[in-house]
Design a protein around this motif. Structure first.
Motif, PDB file in Angstrom:
ATOM      1  N   TYR A  85      72.469  51.502  17.950  1.00 54.88           N
ATOM      2  CA  TYR A  85      73.613  52.233  17.406  1.00 54.88           C
ATOM      3  C   TYR A  85      74.745  51.287  17.006  1.00 54.88           C
ATOM      4  O   TYR A  85      75.255  50.529  17.827  1.00 54.88           O
ATOM      5  CB  TYR A  85      74.125  53.254  18.423  1.00 54.88           C
ATOM      6  N   SER A  86      75.103  51.335  15.750  1.00 55.21           N
ATOM      7  CA  SER A  86      76.278  50.609  15.264  1.00 55.21           C
ATOM      8  C   SER A  86      77.486  51.516  15.459  1.00 55.21           C
ATOM      9  O   SER A  86      77.561  52.600  14.865  1.00 55.21           O
ATOM     10  CB  SER A  86      76.100  50.261  13.788  1.00 55.21           C
ATOM     11  N   ARG A  87      78.395  51.113  16.317  1.00 53.36           N
ATOM     12  CA  ARG A  87      79.499  51.987  16.699  1.00 53.36           C
ATOM     13  C   ARG A  87      80.383  52.352  15.503  1.00 53.36           C
ATOM     14  O   ARG A  87      80.841  51.478  14.764  1.00 53.36           O
ATOM     15  CB  ARG A  87      80.326  51.332  17.813  1.00 53.36           C
ATOM     16  N   LYS A  88      80.597  53.641  15.324  1.00 50.15           N
ATOM     17  CA  LYS A  88      81.454  54.121  14.236  1.00 50.15           C
ATOM     18  C   LYS A  88      82.919  53.825  14.532  1.00 50.15           C
ATOM     19  O   LYS A  88      83.703  53.547  13.637  1.00 50.15           O
ATOM     20  CB  LYS A  88      81.262  55.627  14.038  1.00 50.15           C
ATOM     21  N   VAL A  89      83.267  53.905  15.814  1.00 49.43           N
ATOM     22  CA  VAL A  89      84.591  53.497  16.269  1.00 49.43           C
ATOM     23  C   VAL A  89      84.454  52.068  16.771  1.00 49.43           C
ATOM     24  O   VAL A  89      83.635  51.798  17.654  1.00 49.43           O
ATOM     25  CB  VAL A  89      85.095  54.410  17.404  1.00 49.43           C
ATOM     26  N   LEU A  90      85.218  51.144  16.225  1.00 43.66           N
ATOM     27  CA  LEU A  90      85.040  49.727  16.569  1.00 43.66           C
ATOM     28  C   LEU A  90      85.727  49.399  17.893  1.00 43.66           C
ATOM     29  O   LEU A  90      86.584  48.513  17.983  1.00 43.66           O
ATOM     30  CB  LEU A  90      85.553  48.840  15.434  1.00 43.66           C
ATOM     31  N   SER A  91      85.295  50.110  18.924  1.00 45.85           N
ATOM     32  CA  SER A  91      85.875  49.949  20.251  1.00 45.85           C
ATOM     33  C   SER A  91      85.082  48.926  21.045  1.00 45.85           C
ATOM     34  O   SER A  91      83.874  48.769  20.863  1.00 45.85           O
ATOM     35  CB  SER A  91      85.865  51.285  20.984  1.00 45.85           C
ATOM     36  N   PHE A  92      85.763  48.235  21.974  1.00 41.69           N
ATOM     37  CA  PHE A  92      85.069  47.378  22.923  1.00 41.69           C
ATOM     38  C   PHE A  92      84.184  48.206  23.851  1.00 41.69           C
ATOM     39  O   PHE A  92      83.171  47.724  24.352  1.00 41.69           O
ATOM     40  CB  PHE A  92      86.074  46.579  23.764  1.00 41.69           C
ATOM     41  N   ASP A  93      84.582  49.444  24.106  1.00 37.73           N
ATOM     42  CA  ASP A  93      83.855  50.371  24.974  1.00 37.73           C
ATOM     43  C   ASP A  93      82.773  51.055  24.154  1.00 37.73           C
ATOM     44  O   ASP A  93      83.061  51.896  23.304  1.00 37.73           O
ATOM     45  CB  ASP A  93      84.856  51.384  25.553  1.00 37.73           C
ATOM     46  N   ALA A  94      81.516  50.713  24.412  1.00 38.96           N
ATOM     47  CA  ALA A  94      80.419  51.280  23.617  1.00 38.96           C
ATOM     48  C   ALA A  94      80.341  52.788  23.742  1.00 38.96           C
ATOM     49  O   ALA A  94      79.896  53.471  22.810  1.00 38.96           O
ATOM     50  CB  ALA A  94      79.099  50.653  24.040  1.00 38.96           C
ATOM     51  N   PHE A  95      80.791  53.343  24.858  1.00 34.94           N
ATOM     52  CA  PHE A  95      80.675  54.778  25.071  1.00 34.94           C
ATOM     53  C   PHE A  95      81.788  55.577  24.402  1.00 34.94           C
ATOM     54  O   PHE A  95      81.774  56.813  24.459  1.00 34.94           O
ATOM     55  CB  PHE A  95      80.592  55.091  26.561  1.00 34.94           C
TER      56      PHE A  95
END
Length: 202
Positions: A85-95
């Motif tokens: 999964y490429s995170r849609k929200v570029l957060s450090f927190d993957a969840f």
């Protein structure tokens, strides 16, 4: 034992746990200076390989793969057709990414083994998020790395203070396997133990 995480005395099995690996990407590896990158890569690979052999759910997450590179190919080859999964929200927190979080929840398992790059950021924040949501979190520490030894060390300390249970890859695989009567023991010796620690195997 009053301060021990709930459920920590129940061993990890192939039926009660899942594996979450975060940001094992080429650019992230370039910045690792806290330990031997080959050992870190091997630990991540061996955890994923063991999970595949034992049919344990695995969730893979990346951040900005166009810039940071794809998830390490040694691992993605183990799970053909499965999305990293490429995170849609570029957060450090993957969840904080809905697809990543939903994939972890969909396993229906409450024991979550997590590791990632870097220890003090994406790994730690993802693990702490899972703790907040009521999961029992096991931090795979020898598969993690950070920009400095202190960043790695204090990232681990922060997770321990939050209730993350530390584990290493040989301990993890042994706990999953449980005993030598496991019908997958031979495969684990050949493809996991022998590749990583050379304490057991050929």
């Amino acid at each position: 034992m009053e301060h021990s995480p709930k459920g920590c005395l129940e061993l990890l099995t192939d039926k009660n746990s899942l594996l979450v690996l975060v940001d094992y990407q080429s650019t992230m590896f370039k910045g690792v200076a806290s330990g031997d990158k080959t050992i870190i890569r091997n630990a991540a690979y061996c955890a994923a390989k063991a999970a595949g052999i034992l049919k344990i759910p695995v969730v893979l997450s990346t951040i900005n793969p166009k810039s940071n590179g794809p998830f390490m190919e040694e691992v993605t080859r183990l799970f053909p057709g499965q999305e990293a999964y490429s995170r849609k929200v570029l957060s450090f927190d993957a969840f904080e990414d809905e697809a990543t979080w939903n994939a972890a929840k969909a396993s229906g398992r409450k024991k979550m083994v997590i590791s990632g790059l870097w220890t003090s950021m994406c790994f730690a924040y993802t693990a702490i998020h899972a703790i907040r949501e009521g999961y029992e979190v096991y931090g795979l520490m020898d598969a993690a790395g950070d920009s400095t030894r202190d960043a790695h060390r204090f990232g681990i300390k922060r997770m321990l203070q939050a209730g993350v249970i530390p584990i290493t890859v040989e301990s993890l695989v042994s706990e999953w396997m449980h005993d030598w009567a496991n019908p997958k023991a031979g495969e684990l010796i050949r493809d996991v133990y022998s590749r990583y620690g050379y304490m057991i195997g050929f």
